[in-house]
Design a protein around this motif. Structure first.
Motif, mmCIF file in Angstrom:
data_model
loop_
_atom_site.group_PDB
_atom_site.id
_atom_site.type_symbol
_atom_site.label_atom_id
_atom_site.label_comp_id
_atom_site.label_asym_id
_atom_site.label_seq_id
_atom_site.Cartn_x
_atom_site.Cartn_y
_atom_site.Cartn_z
ATOM 1 N N VAL A 45 37.404 39.103 53.606
ATOM 2 C CA VAL A 45 37.294 38.035 52.600
ATOM 3 C C VAL A 45 37.982 38.490 51.317
ATOM 4 N N PHE A 46 38.503 37.527 50.560
ATOM 5 C CA PHE A 46 39.134 37.849 49.287
ATOM 6 C C PHE A 46 38.089 38.264 48.248
ATOM 7 N N TYR A 47 38.541 38.983 47.233
ATOM 8 C CA TYR A 47 37.700 39.344 46.097
ATOM 9 C C TYR A 47 37.120 38.084 45.443
ATOM 10 N N ILE A 48 35.912 38.203 44.907
ATOM 11 C CA ILE A 48 35.359 37.139 44.062
ATOM 12 C C ILE A 48 36.225 37.043 42.813
ATOM 13 N N GLN A 49 36.627 35.834 42.426
ATOM 14 C CA GLN A 49 37.473 35.651 41.242
ATOM 15 C C GLN A 49 36.855 34.597 40.335
ATOM 16 N N LYS A 50 36.378 35.031 39.202
ATOM 17 C CA LYS A 50 35.792 34.129 38.214
ATOM 18 C C LYS A 50 36.144 34.639 36.828
ATOM 19 N N GLY A 51 36.090 33.751 35.842
ATOM 20 C CA GLY A 51 36.439 34.176 34.496
ATOM 21 C C GLY A 51 35.978 33.202 33.442
ATOM 22 N N HIS A 52 36.317 33.510 32.201
ATOM 23 C CA HIS A 52 35.937 32.697 31.051
ATOM 24 C C HIS A 52 37.165 32.416 30.190
#
Length: 264
Positions: A38-45
């Motif tokens: 699975v791909f890395y978790i990608q979240k941001g602000h």
């Protein structure tokens, strides 16, 4: 946006290490092991520079670097790397492999990038899909979790925009889930607001869920001899679309009030 093909200029990349602590290994659970493809978790602000009138981008980068080092002390496995060891029987035959996290403070990555010509309005794009250039806000986009052997388990990218900046995190999904990610991000934000102080967190992580020194049981053996027997690097393009929903503070307050009435 001034250009249909925005230019991303790399400014700097550094490895942020936590204060030293004894080396340990974190064994992965069955659920963690299932995340390798699975791909890395990608979240941001997304932030507007108007909200930080007294800080320059250089100040923001320095604050992120200092506070991230302290945050990694609380979430030490994020500063480690995946390691694979062979399981060998009495005859010397390889019977499988063990994958765990080597928590030796190798460090997380912090990158500063400038996105020329991109504004906050371009990113939000309320009437269309999420722009494809947003993927460039994440350092480890399309990287699978098994790559945490050579890639950092946490990579942060600060993308400087024309009127703001975006802090995007690539977080290895074999190390933690979405709840763990947000606990880390909130803890990091709390430390950053206190100028990187190492004071106790209001919601510290439950370390028993992060650290196993071997006394809690043996690692799980995978019945493979080589990574190519279970790692699948799909080259197919994504088959989904992404959109951003915008809810005002007033709308959220009304939804919460309605939900509380329904519960009552």
């Amino acid at each position: 946006m001034s250009s249909s093909s925005p230019l991303f200029r790399h400014v700097s990349t550094c490895i942020v290490k936590p204060p030293p602590r004894p080396r340990t290994w974190c064994h992965l659970t069955v659920w963690d092991l299932s995340m390798f493809n699975v791909f890395y978790i990608q979240k941001g602000h997304l932030f507007s520079t108007h909200l930080l009138p007294r800080l320059t981008i250089a100040d923001v980068v320095d604050r992120l670097k200092t506070s991230l080092s302290t945050a990694l002390l609380h979430f030490y496995p994020l500063a480690g790397r995946l390691v694979t060891e062979e399981a060998v029987d009495e005859q010397g035959n390889v019977t499988g492999i063990y994958v765990s996290i080597d928590c030796d403070g190798q460090g997380a990555e912090l990158t500063h990038v400038v996105a020329d010509g991109i504004t906050i309005a371009d990113v939000l794009a309320p009437s269309s899909d999420v722009p494809s250039f947003v993927r460039s806000f994440f350092r480890l986009d399309r990287v699978i979790n098994y790559d945490g052997h050579s890639q950092p388990l946490l990579a942060v990218q600060l993308t400087e925009l024309a009127d703001g900046f975006f802090v995007g995190c690539s977080f290895n999904h074999a190390v933690g889930d979405g709840t763990s990610y947000w606990q880390f991000f909130n803890a990091w934000a709390e430390i950053a607001r206190s100028d990187g102080a190492a004071a106790g967190l209001s919601h510290p992580p439950v370390h028993d869920r992060w650290f196993i020194d071997g006394s809690g049981g043996p690692p799980i053996k995978l019945p493979f001899k080589r990574p190519d027997e279970f790692i699948d690097r799909s080259t197919q393009p994504p088959l989904y679309r992404e959109r951003i929903f915008h809810l005002s503070a007033e709308s959220i307050a009304l939804l919460k009030a309605r939900a509380n009435l329904d519960v009552a």
